[in-house]
Design a protein around this motif. Structure first.
Motif, PDB file in Angstrom:
ATOM      1  N   GLN A 171       0.842  -1.184   0.000  1.00  7.93           N
ATOM      2  CA  GLN A 171       0.000   0.000   0.000  1.00  7.93           C
ATOM      3  C   GLN A 171       0.882   1.241   0.000  1.00  7.93           C
ATOM      4  O   GLN A 171       1.693   1.436   0.903  1.00  7.93           O
ATOM      5  CB  GLN A 171      -0.905   0.000   1.239  1.00  7.93           C
ATOM      6  N   PRO A 172       0.790   2.099  -1.007  1.00  2.00           N
ATOM      7  CA  PRO A 172       1.607   3.309  -0.990  1.00  2.00           C
ATOM      8  C   PRO A 172       1.154   4.242   0.118  1.00  2.00           C
ATOM      9  O   PRO A 172      -0.023   4.285   0.469  1.00  2.00           O
ATOM     10  CB  PRO A 172       1.350   3.925  -2.380  1.00  2.00           C
ATOM     11  N   PRO A 173       2.061   4.991   0.724  1.00  2.00           N
ATOM     12  CA  PRO A 173       1.674   5.901   1.798  1.00  2.00           C
ATOM     13  C   PRO A 173       0.766   7.010   1.269  1.00  2.00           C
ATOM     14  O   PRO A 173       0.932   7.512   0.158  1.00  2.00           O
ATOM     15  CB  PRO A 173       3.013   6.464   2.287  1.00  2.00           C
ATOM     16  N   SER A 174      -0.203   7.382   2.101  1.00  2.00           N
ATOM     17  CA  SER A 174      -1.191   8.398   1.706  1.00  2.00           C
ATOM     18  C   SER A 174      -0.732   9.784   2.139  1.00  2.00           C
ATOM     19  O   SER A 174      -1.476  10.538   2.738  1.00  2.00           O
ATOM     20  CB  SER A 174      -2.552   8.081   2.337  1.00  2.00           C
ATOM     21  N   TRP A 175       0.529  10.117   1.875  1.00  2.00           N
ATOM     22  CA  TRP A 175       1.037  11.433   2.203  1.00  2.00           C
ATOM     23  C   TRP A 175       0.799  12.382   1.038  1.00  2.00           C
ATOM     24  O   TRP A 175       0.827  11.996  -0.125  1.00  2.00           O
ATOM     25  CB  TRP A 175       2.540  11.381   2.516  1.00  2.00           C
ATOM     26  N   ARG A 194      13.029   7.896  13.631  1.00  2.00           N
ATOM     27  CA  ARG A 194      12.490   7.720  12.288  1.00  2.00           C
ATOM     28  C   ARG A 194      11.079   8.310  12.251  1.00  2.00           C
ATOM     29  O   ARG A 194      10.213   7.916  13.025  1.00  2.00           O
ATOM     30  CB  ARG A 194      12.444   6.250  11.920  1.00  2.00           C
ATOM     31  N   ILE A 195      10.841   9.243  11.337  1.00  2.00           N
ATOM     32  CA  ILE A 195       9.541   9.902  11.231  1.00  2.00           C
ATOM     33  C   ILE A 195       8.570   8.964  10.513  1.00  2.00           C
ATOM     34  O   ILE A 195       8.833   8.528   9.380  1.00  2.00           O
ATOM     35  CB  ILE A 195       9.657  11.234  10.474  1.00  2.00           C
ATOM     36  N   ASN A 196       7.458   8.660  11.163  1.00  2.00           N
ATOM     37  CA  ASN A 196       6.459   7.764  10.586  1.00  2.00           C
ATOM     38  C   ASN A 196       5.381   8.512   9.812  1.00  2.00           C
ATOM     39  O   ASN A 196       5.074   8.155   8.666  1.00  2.00           O
ATOM     40  CB  ASN A 196       5.821   6.907  11.680  1.00  2.00           C
ATOM     41  N   SER A 197       4.803   9.521  10.425  1.00  2.00           N
ATOM     42  CA  SER A 197       3.704  10.230   9.768  1.00  2.00           C
ATOM     43  C   SER A 197       3.526  11.594  10.413  1.00  2.00           C
ATOM     44  O   SER A 197       3.991  11.844  11.533  1.00  2.00           O
ATOM     45  CB  SER A 197       2.399   9.427   9.860  1.00  2.00           C
ATOM     46  N   ILE A 198       2.820  12.464   9.678  1.00  2.00           N
ATOM     47  CA  ILE A 198       2.436  13.799  10.151  1.00  2.00           C
ATOM     48  C   ILE A 198       0.928  13.888   9.989  1.00  2.00           C
ATOM     49  O   ILE A 198       0.409  13.803   8.867  1.00  2.00           O
ATOM     50  CB  ILE A 198       3.143  14.903   9.345  1.00  2.00           C
ATOM     51  N   MET A 199       0.224  14.069  11.096  1.00  2.00           N
ATOM     52  CA  MET A 199      -1.233  13.999  11.063  1.00  2.00           C
ATOM     53  C   MET A 199      -1.833  15.125  11.891  1.00  2.00           C
ATOM     54  O   MET A 199      -1.142  15.764  12.694  1.00  2.00           O
ATOM     55  CB  MET A 199      -1.717  12.641  11.589  1.00  2.00           C
ATOM     56  N   PRO A 205       1.867  15.245  -1.537  1.00  2.00           N
ATOM     57  CA  PRO A 205       3.166  15.484  -2.189  1.00  2.00           C
ATOM     58  C   PRO A 205       3.922  16.622  -1.522  1.00  2.00           C
ATOM     59  O   PRO A 205       3.380  17.689  -1.267  1.00  2.00           O
ATOM     60  CB  PRO A 205       2.780  15.832  -3.636  1.00  2.00           C
ATOM     61  N   GLY A 206       5.176  16.361  -1.224  1.00  2.00           N
ATOM     62  CA  GLY A 206       6.018  17.399  -0.621  1.00  2.00           C
ATOM     63  C   GLY A 206       5.704  17.701   0.824  1.00  2.00           C
ATOM     64  O   GLY A 206       6.003  18.809   1.291  1.00  2.00           O
ATOM     65  N   LEU A 207       5.137  16.754   1.563  1.00  2.00           N
ATOM     66  CA  LEU A 207       4.750  17.007   2.948  1.00  2.00           C
ATOM     67  C   LEU A 207       5.982  17.110   3.835  1.00  2.00           C
ATOM     68  O   LEU A 207       6.895  16.286   3.763  1.00  2.00           O
ATOM     69  CB  LEU A 207       3.836  15.883   3.440  1.00  2.00           C
ATOM     70  N   PHE A 208       6.007  18.128   4.674  1.00  2.00           N
ATOM     71  CA  PHE A 208       7.074  18.299   5.662  1.00  2.00           C
ATOM     72  C   PHE A 208       6.503  19.078   6.836  1.00  2.00           C
ATOM     73  O   PHE A 208       5.385  19.615   6.778  1.00  2.00           O
ATOM     74  CB  PHE A 208       8.284  19.032   5.060  1.00  2.00           C
ATOM     75  N   ALA A 209       7.270  19.138   7.914  1.00  2.00           N
ATOM     76  CA  ALA A 209       6.839  19.860   9.107  1.00  2.00           C
ATOM     77  C   ALA A 209       8.067  20.399   9.829  1.00  2.00           C
ATOM     78  O   ALA A 209       9.186  19.891   9.652  1.00  2.00           O
ATOM     79  CB  ALA A 209       6.022  18.961  10.034  1.00  2.00           C
ATOM     80  N   VAL A 210       7.824  21.418  10.623  1.00  2.00           N
ATOM     81  CA  VAL A 210       8.864  21.997  11.476  1.00  2.00           C
ATOM     82  C   VAL A 210       8.435  21.774  12.912  1.00  2.00           C
ATOM     83  O   VAL A 210       7.371  22.251  13.335  1.00  2.00           O
ATOM     84  CB  VAL A 210       9.056  23.502  11.195  1.00  2.00           C
ATOM     85  N   VAL A 211       9.235  21.022  13.669  1.00  2.00           N
ATOM     86  CA  VAL A 211       8.908  20.692  15.060  1.00  2.00           C
ATOM     87  C   VAL A 211       9.998  21.251  15.961  1.00  2.00           C
ATOM     88  O   VAL A 211      11.137  21.477  15.528  1.00  2.00           O
ATOM     89  CB  VAL A 211       8.769  19.174  15.256  1.00  2.00           C
ATOM     90  N   MET A 212       9.609  21.464  17.218  1.00  2.00           N
ATOM     91  CA  MET A 212      10.559  21.946  18.220  1.00  2.00           C
ATOM     92  C   MET A 212      10.779  20.844  19.257  1.00  2.00           C
ATOM     93  O   MET A 212       9.822  20.353  19.868  1.00  2.00           O
ATOM     94  CB  MET A 212      10.039  23.215  18.897  1.00  2.00           C
ATOM     95  N   GLY A 264       3.834  21.988   5.754  1.00  2.00           N
ATOM     96  CA  GLY A 264       3.787  22.460   4.379  1.00  2.00           C
ATOM     97  C   GLY A 264       3.674  21.314   3.395  1.00  2.00           C
ATOM     98  O   GLY A 264       4.119  20.198   3.658  1.00  2.00           O
ATOM     99  N   THR A 265       3.058  21.601   2.245  1.00  2.00           N
ATOM    100  CA  THR A 265       2.959  20.672   1.125  1.00  2.00           C
ATOM    101  C   THR A 265       3.355  21.421  -0.140  1.00  2.00           C
ATOM    102  O   THR A 265       3.812  22.572  -0.092  1.00  2.00           O
ATOM    103  CB  THR A 265       1.535  20.101   1.000  1.00  2.00           C
ATOM    104  N   ASP A 266       3.161  20.772  -1.289  1.00  2.00           N
ATOM    105  CA  ASP A 266       3.497  21.416  -2.556  1.00  2.00           C
ATOM    106  C   ASP A 266       2.555  22.565  -2.905  1.00  2.00           C
ATOM    107  O   ASP A 266       2.931  23.482  -3.642  1.00  2.00           O
ATOM    108  CB  ASP A 266       3.480  20.383  -3.686  1.00  2.00           C
TER     109      ASP A 266
END
Length: 216
Positions: A85-89, A190-195, A91-98, A135-137
Motif C-alpha cells: 500500500q503506498p503511503p497516503s502522504w 524515524r519519522i512515521n507520519s504527520i497527522m 506530495p512534498g509534505l514536511f513539518a517543522v517541530v521543536m 507544508g505541502t506542494d
C-alpha cells in the motif's frame, strides 16, 4: 534319380537325429544340482523375490509445461503476495517541530538526529506535539505559535553520541594546558507520519497572490 533320393533320405535322417523335439521342460544351468564343499549346517540358499520400489512422480510433459507457462494466472498464484500500500502522504509534505528548544525540519519516512531523549529506548513510539509549521506542494499551515492538533509520530531507532569535540584550555605563563574530549549524547528517530493538521486554516499560493495584489 535314385542317387538324389538316397541323398535326400540321408539328410532327413541326420536332421531327425540332431533336431529331436523333447516334451520335457528344459533345465536351466542355474537349476542343475551341484555339490558345494559346504556342510549341511552351512547350506547356501538363494532366493530371488521381486521388490516393488515406490514410484516417483513423473515430471510434467513438455505440453503441460508449455500450458503452465502460457497461463499467467496459474503461475502468479504460487508466488502471489499482497500488494504494497503506498503511503497516503500529500506530495512534498514536511513539518517543522521543536524538540528541546531546537527546531527541526522533518519528512515522513526519513530519520533525524535530535537531542537525547531521556528514558527513551529503541523501538519506542513517540509523538511530537510542538509543530510550528506544516507544508505541502500547494499549501502551508502556519502555527500561531503552533499548529493546533498537529502531531508528528516517530520511532526511536537508537541512542548514540555525536562526534568527539576537543576542548583545549591554555593559560599563558602559568604552564596550564588541558585537553578534554566531549561527545554529546543524541537520539536518532524515524519519522512515521504527520497527522492532525487538515482542519487548521491553510494558506495557499492563490491567497499570497491576492494579498500581493491588494498591497500593490
Amino acid at each position: 534319380m535314385a542317387s538324389a533320393a538316397a541323398s535326400l533320405s540321408t539328410i532327413c535322417t541326420s536332421l531327425a537325429t540332431h533336431c529331436s523335439i523333447s516334451h520335457h521342460n528344459p533345465k536351466t544351468p542355474f537349476l542343475h544340482s551341484t555339490s558345494f564343499p559346504f556342510s549341511r549346517t552351512h547350506s547356501l540358499s538363494l532366493s530371488f523375490q521381486p521388490t516393488l520400489s515406490p514410484r516417483l512422480p513423473l515430471p510434467p510433459k513438455s505440453s503441460d509445461t508449455a500450458e503452465a507457462l502460457s497461463d499467467p494466472q496459474s503461475a502468479t498464484q504460487l508466488v502471489q503476495s499482497p500488494p504494497l500500500q503506498p503511503p497516503s502522504w500529500e506530495p512534498g509534505l514536511f513539518a517543522v517541530v521543536m524538540v528541546g528548544g531546537r527546531q527541526y525540519i522533518v519528512h515522513p519516512g526519513r530519520w533525524i538526529t535530535i537531542q537525547r531523549l531521556k528514558g527513551a529506548k529503541a523501538n519506542d513510539k513517540i509523538a511530537l506535539h510542538r509543530v510550528l509549521l506544516v507544508g505541502t506542494d500547494t499549501s502551508c499551515y502556519i502555527g500561531r505559535p503552533v499548529v493546533t492538533n498537529a502531531v508528528v509520530y516517530a520511532t526511536v531507532e537508537e541512542q548514540g553520541l555525536d562526534d568527539k569535540v576537543i576542548v583545549f584550555k591554555y593559560k599563558k605563563k602559568k604552564k596550564y594546558r588541558r585537553t578534554i574530549g566531549h561527545r554529546q549524547p543524541n537520539t536518532r528517530i524515524r519519522i512515521n507520519s504527520i497527522m492532525g493538521y487538515q482542519n487548521y486554516p491553510k494558506v495557499t499560493m492563490d491567497d499570497i497572490k491576492d494579498e500581493e495584489d491588494k498591497d500593490s
